[in-house]
Design an enzyme around this catalytic site. Structure first.
Site, PDB file in Angstrom:
ATOM      1  N   ASN A   1     -21.727 -16.922 -11.215  1.00 63.11           N
ATOM      2  CA  ASN A   1     -22.087 -17.482  -9.906  1.00 63.11           C
ATOM      3  C   ASN A   1     -23.336 -16.747  -9.429  1.00 63.11           C
ATOM      4  OD1 ASN A   1     -22.322 -18.358  -7.301  1.00 63.11           O
ATOM      5  ND2 ASN A   1     -20.389 -17.443  -6.578  1.00 63.11           N
TER       6      ASN A   1
ATOM      7  N   LYS B   1     -25.079 -17.378  -6.884  1.00 66.45           N
ATOM      8  CA  LYS B   1     -25.189 -17.368  -5.412  1.00 66.45           C
ATOM      9  C   LYS B   1     -26.607 -17.778  -4.994  1.00 66.45           C
ATOM     10  CE  LYS B   1     -21.402 -14.107  -5.283  1.00 66.45           C
ATOM     11  NZ  LYS B   1     -20.682 -13.067  -4.585  1.00 66.45           N
TER      12      LYS B   1
ATOM     13  N   HIS C   1     -15.380 -20.856  -2.242  1.00 65.70           N
ATOM     14  CA  HIS C   1     -15.786 -19.456  -2.369  1.00 65.70           C
ATOM     15  C   HIS C   1     -15.636 -18.759  -1.026  1.00 65.70           C
ATOM     16  CE1 HIS C   1     -18.105 -15.860  -3.073  1.00 65.70           C
ATOM     17  NE2 HIS C   1     -17.931 -16.080  -4.364  1.00 65.70           N
TER      18      HIS C   1
ATOM     19  N   GLU D   1     -17.440 -16.769   0.472  1.00 69.65           N
ATOM     20  CA  GLU D   1     -18.659 -16.774   1.301  1.00 69.65           C
ATOM     21  C   GLU D   1     -18.800 -18.100   2.045  1.00 69.65           C
ATOM     22  OE1 GLU D   1     -21.197 -15.557  -1.895  1.00 69.65           O
ATOM     23  OE2 GLU D   1     -20.278 -13.566  -1.839  1.00 69.65           O
TER      24      GLU D   1
ATOM     25  N   GLU E   1     -10.343 -14.307  -6.251  1.00 72.49           N
ATOM     26  CA  GLU E   1     -11.417 -13.399  -5.859  1.00 72.49           C
ATOM     27  C   GLU E   1     -11.024 -12.677  -4.570  1.00 72.49           C
ATOM     28  OE1 GLU E   1     -15.368 -14.688  -7.745  1.00 72.49           O
ATOM     29  OE2 GLU E   1     -15.244 -15.655  -5.803  1.00 72.49           O
TER      30      GLU E   1
ATOM     31  N   GLY F   1     -18.767  -7.997  -4.381  1.00 68.41           N
ATOM     32  CA  GLY F   1     -20.035  -7.347  -4.055  1.00 68.41           C
ATOM     33  C   GLY F   1     -19.880  -5.938  -3.515  1.00 68.41           C
TER      34      GLY F   1
ATOM     35  N   SER G   1     -16.615  -7.805  -8.356  1.00 68.49           N
ATOM     36  CA  SER G   1     -17.160  -6.599  -8.974  1.00 68.49           C
ATOM     37  C   SER G   1     -16.786  -6.467 -10.449  1.00 68.49           C
ATOM     38  CB  SER G   1     -16.762  -5.352  -8.176  1.00 68.49           C
ATOM     39  OG  SER G   1     -17.322  -5.402  -6.873  1.00 68.49           O
TER      40      SER G   1
HETATM   41  P1  13P Z   1     -19.548  -9.893  -7.471  1.00 71.23           P
HETATM   42  O1  13P Z   1     -19.316  -9.968  -8.973  1.00 71.23           O
HETATM   43  O2  13P Z   1     -20.987  -9.636  -7.121  1.00 71.23           O
HETATM   44  O3  13P Z   1     -18.581  -8.977  -6.818  1.00 71.23           O
HETATM   45  O4  13P Z   1     -19.242 -11.363  -6.905  1.00 71.23           O
HETATM   46  C1  13P Z   1     -18.101 -12.012  -7.306  1.00 71.23           C
HETATM   47  C2  13P Z   1     -18.167 -13.407  -6.826  1.00 71.23           C
HETATM   48  O5  13P Z   1     -18.169 -13.673  -5.636  1.00 71.23           O
HETATM   49  C3  13P Z   1     -18.238 -14.474  -7.835  1.00 71.23           C
HETATM   50  O6  13P Z   1     -18.056 -15.731  -7.266  1.00 71.23           O
END
Ligand code: 13P
Length: 250
Positions: free
Chosen positions: A9, A11, A95, A97, A167, A173, A213
């Site tokens: 992803n 983003k 997601h 976010e 997740e 992150g 992560s």
């Molecule tokens: P990170 O791997 O940066 O923690 O993000 C995970 C994520 O949100 C994948 O959709």
């Protein structure tokens, strides 16, 4: 036997030059057995046509969102017909976010999932608890409510095109990965939910992937967990580390 699934992803990262470089230096150099592992990457919408034209054939393309509404007077949206029209096979929905910054409720995520599946897209449906919810002992409750909202919209057959991405929000992150045991505990819960709520076929066939992560250092231990069928990778998907993560699943 479930095939592993590794999603990248990306983003809202990368200029077109950075995306081109990532494809040329990392993605197009990935070597894996497609019988063992399925790999998909999700660029921003604007980069999709370039990525489709230039990516190696073993790696699929995903988008990071699709609209609740169909084509029409919805300024700024991208609908499932348009995703399908470009022959994009996958969409990431729900997601954290999107939930956190763009007001996507469980109900919206459930409806978006159904609309995408009605157009024969495959969906990575994301679920996960926030830190305060975990600390209050509400992890399974939160995830159950997220899954129930999706179930409400789907037919049993439609689950064959869903990958569930667990997740935990506190791991995204932050550099704070769920331990293999913490991840397995929730994945087993999700597997049990699939069995009791959807059926044995969905329990056995649905991939449950972990995101939060994931790095080249922790992927090998995480993937050993029996109910963990791959990863949804954020930050490390923008780097050569992604190749090591795919290798851990191969
Ligand atoms: P990170 O791997 O940066 O923690 O993000 C995970 C994520 O949100 C994948 O959709």
């Amino acid at each position: 036997m479930r095939r592993y699934f590794v999603g990248g992803n990306w983003k809202c990262n990368n200029t077109i030059a950075q995306t081109q470089s990532l494809i040329n230096t990392v993605i197009n150099k990935l070597v894996f057995d497609t019988k063992k592992v399925e790999v998909a990457v999700a660029p921003i919408f604007l980069h999709v046509p370039w990525v489709q034209a230039n990516i190696q054939k073993n790696v699929q393309v995903a988008v990071q969102n699709s609209s609740l509404t169909k084509m029409g007077a919805y300024t700024g949206e991208i609908s499932v017909e348009q995703v399908k029209d470009l022959a994009i096979p996958w969409v990431i929905l729900g997601h954290s976010e999107r939930r956190q910054y763009y007001g996507e409720t469980n109900e919206i995520v459930g409806k978006k999932t159904r609309i995408a599946l009605d157009y024969q897209l495959s969906v990575m449906a994301c679920v996960g608890e926030k830190l305060a919810e975990r600390e209050a002992g509400q992890t399974t409750q939160v995830i159950q409510a997220q899954l129930d909202a999706i179930k409400k919209e789907l037919t049993t057959d439609q689950w064959s095109k869903v990958v569930v991405a667990y997740e935990p929000v506190w791991a995204i992150g932050t550099g704070r990965t769920a331990s293999p045991e913490q991840a397995q505990e929730v994945h087993a819960f999700i597997r049990g939910w699939l069995k009791s709520q959807i059926g044995t076929q969905a329990e056995q066939a649905t991939r449950i992937i972990y995101g939060g992560s994931v790095t080249e250092k922790n992927a090998a231990d995480l993937i050993k967990q029996p109910d963990l069928d791959g990863f949804l990778v954020g930050g490390a998907a923008l780097k050569p580390a992604f190749a090591d993560i795919v290798a851990a699943a191969n």
